[in-house]
Design a protein around this motif. Structure first.
Motif, mmCIF file in Angstrom:
data_model
loop_
_atom_site.group_PDB
_atom_site.id
_atom_site.type_symbol
_atom_site.label_atom_id
_atom_site.label_comp_id
_atom_site.label_asym_id
_atom_site.label_seq_id
_atom_site.Cartn_x
_atom_site.Cartn_y
_atom_site.Cartn_z
ATOM 1 N N THR A 100 3.727 0.639 8.731
ATOM 2 C CA THR A 100 5.068 0.484 8.476
ATOM 3 C C THR A 100 5.653 -0.903 7.858
ATOM 4 N N ASN A 101 6.797 -0.793 7.472
ATOM 5 C CA ASN A 101 7.546 -2.239 6.958
ATOM 6 C C ASN A 101 8.027 -3.156 8.222
ATOM 7 N N ASN A 102 8.233 -2.452 9.257
ATOM 8 C CA ASN A 102 8.798 -3.056 10.371
ATOM 9 C C ASN A 102 8.082 -3.013 11.418
ATOM 10 N N PRO A 153 2.165 -3.991 9.757
ATOM 11 C CA PRO A 153 3.339 -4.002 9.199
ATOM 12 C C PRO A 153 3.021 -4.771 7.869
ATOM 13 N N TYR A 154 3.720 -4.393 6.878
ATOM 14 C CA TYR A 154 3.564 -5.161 5.412
ATOM 15 C C TYR A 154 4.625 -5.756 4.829
ATOM 16 N N GLN A 156 5.039 1.002 -2.492
ATOM 17 C CA GLN A 156 4.184 1.593 -1.507
ATOM 18 C C GLN A 156 3.063 1.142 -1.889
ATOM 19 N N VAL A 157 2.670 0.197 -2.847
ATOM 20 C CA VAL A 157 1.604 -0.794 -3.215
ATOM 21 C C VAL A 157 0.665 -1.209 -1.714
ATOM 22 N N PRO A 158 1.460 -1.832 -0.961
ATOM 23 C CA PRO A 158 0.822 -2.657 0.065
ATOM 24 C C PRO A 158 0.269 -1.421 1.052
ATOM 25 N N VAL A 159 0.913 -0.162 0.997
ATOM 26 C CA VAL A 159 0.106 0.817 1.656
ATOM 27 C C VAL A 159 -0.887 1.396 1.138
ATOM 28 N N VAL A 160 -1.064 1.482 -0.062
ATOM 29 C CA VAL A 160 -2.191 1.773 -0.769
ATOM 30 C C VAL A 160 -3.377 0.731 -0.263
#
Length: 241
Positions: free
Chosen positions: A190-192, A206-207, A222-226
Motif C-alpha cells: 500500500t501507499n500508506n 508501503p511505498y 504504480q511503478v513502485p508496486v511493479v
C-alpha cells in the motif's frame, strides 16, 4: 462536486439541470438564479431544491462551491514519471524496503498457496503479480470475487497478497477479512502504512509516493508496486535456488 448518491437522488427536472450545469460550469458560476432558470426551463424552486440536495443552503452557496471546485480543478498538476520514481527511491532507500521484501519472500516461499487480490488498477497489477510469480516457479492465483469458492486445501498454509493505493478500499478490506478468518496470512502493498489494510496485515510494504488525482481518477504511479512485486518474486527464486 456531484457525488453518486446526490445524482441518484435527482428527479427528472433536477437531472436535466445537472446535465446543463455539468456542461456549462464556467458559465453557471457567474449566473443569477433567474438566468439559470430561464436557460434550463425549470423554476427557481427546482434550482433551490437541487442546491439543498448538494448540501447548499441556497444558490449563492452553490456558486461559491462551484467556483472553488473550478479553481481546484485548474490547479491540477501532473508530475513527470521521472519525478514520481525519484520520489519513491529517495523515500524508501532510507527505510527498510529490502528487509520487508525479504521477509515477505520468506513467508511466501514457505506457503503452499498464494492468492493475489485487488480492485481497479491494483486489480490489474494483482493479476500481473500472480502471473509473474507463476512464471518464476511460485504458482499463484488472482481472485477478484470475494465470494469465489476456495477449497480448504488452498486455504491451508496460504498467503494472500493485497494491493491497494489508499489501503482503504472497502471491497479489498472485506475480501481480506474473509481470507484472514479462513487462516490466510496477509501481505499488503500500500501507499500508506497506517491504512486499514496495512493494519490487518501480517506484513505491510508501503511505498510512499504522493497520491495524484485527475478529475475523479486516481492516477498515482504504480511503478513502485511493479518493482516490489518483481523484487519479491526474484527473491523467492533466489531462496529456492
Amino acid at each position: 462536486m456531484f457525488s453518486n448518491d446526490s445524482i441518484a437522488s435527482f428527479n427528472e427536472l433536477e437531472t436535466s439541470l445537472y446535465n446543463y450545469i455539468s456542461q456549462n460550469m464556467d458559465k453557471v458560476a457567474y449566473m443569477r438564479i433567474r438566468e439559470l432558470a430561464d436557460e434550463t426551463h425549470v423554476s427557481t424552486a427546482t434550482i433551490l431544491r437541487f442546491c439543498r440536495k448538494l448540501n447548499c443552503d441556497g444558490f449563492s452557496e452553490f456558486k461559491v462551491k462551484l467556483k472553488m471546485y473550478l479553481e481546484e480543478d485548474k490547479r491540477t498538476y501532473i508530475k513527470s514519471a521521472h519525478h514520481s520514481i525519484v520520489e519513491f527511491f529517495e523515500r524508501t532507500i532510507k527505510g527498510d524496503l529490502d528487509e520487508k521484501i525479504n521477509e515477505a519472500a520468506i513467508q511466501i516461499q514457505n506457503a503452499e498457496n498464494v492468492i493475489f487480490i485487488g480492485i481497479g488498477s491494483s486489480g490489474i497489477l494483482a493479476e500481473y503479480g500472480a502471473r509473474y510469480f507463476s512464471s518464476l516457479g511460485k504458482f499463484s492465483l488472482y481472485i477478484k470475487d470475494p465470494h469465489f469458492p476456495i477449497h480448504s486445501k488452498f486455504r491451508n498454509n496460504s498467503v494472500t497478497i493485497a494491493l491497494s493505493v489508499s489501503g482503504e478500499n472497502p471491497f479489498t478490506v472485506n475480501h481480506l477479512n474473509l481470507l484472514k478468518q479462513e487462516g490466510s496470512n496477509i501481505i499488503s502493498i500500500t501507499n500508506n502504512k497506517l491504512s486499514t489494510i496495512a493494519k490487518i496485515s501480517n506484513i505491510n510494504i508501503p511505498y510512499y509516493v504522493t497520491e495524484e488525482y485527475f478529475e475523479e481518477a486516481n492516477i498515482t504511479t504504480q511503478v513502485p508496486v511493479v518493482y516490489i512485486i518483481e523484487s519479491i518474486a526474484r527473491q523467492i527464486y533466489r531462496l529456492n535456488h
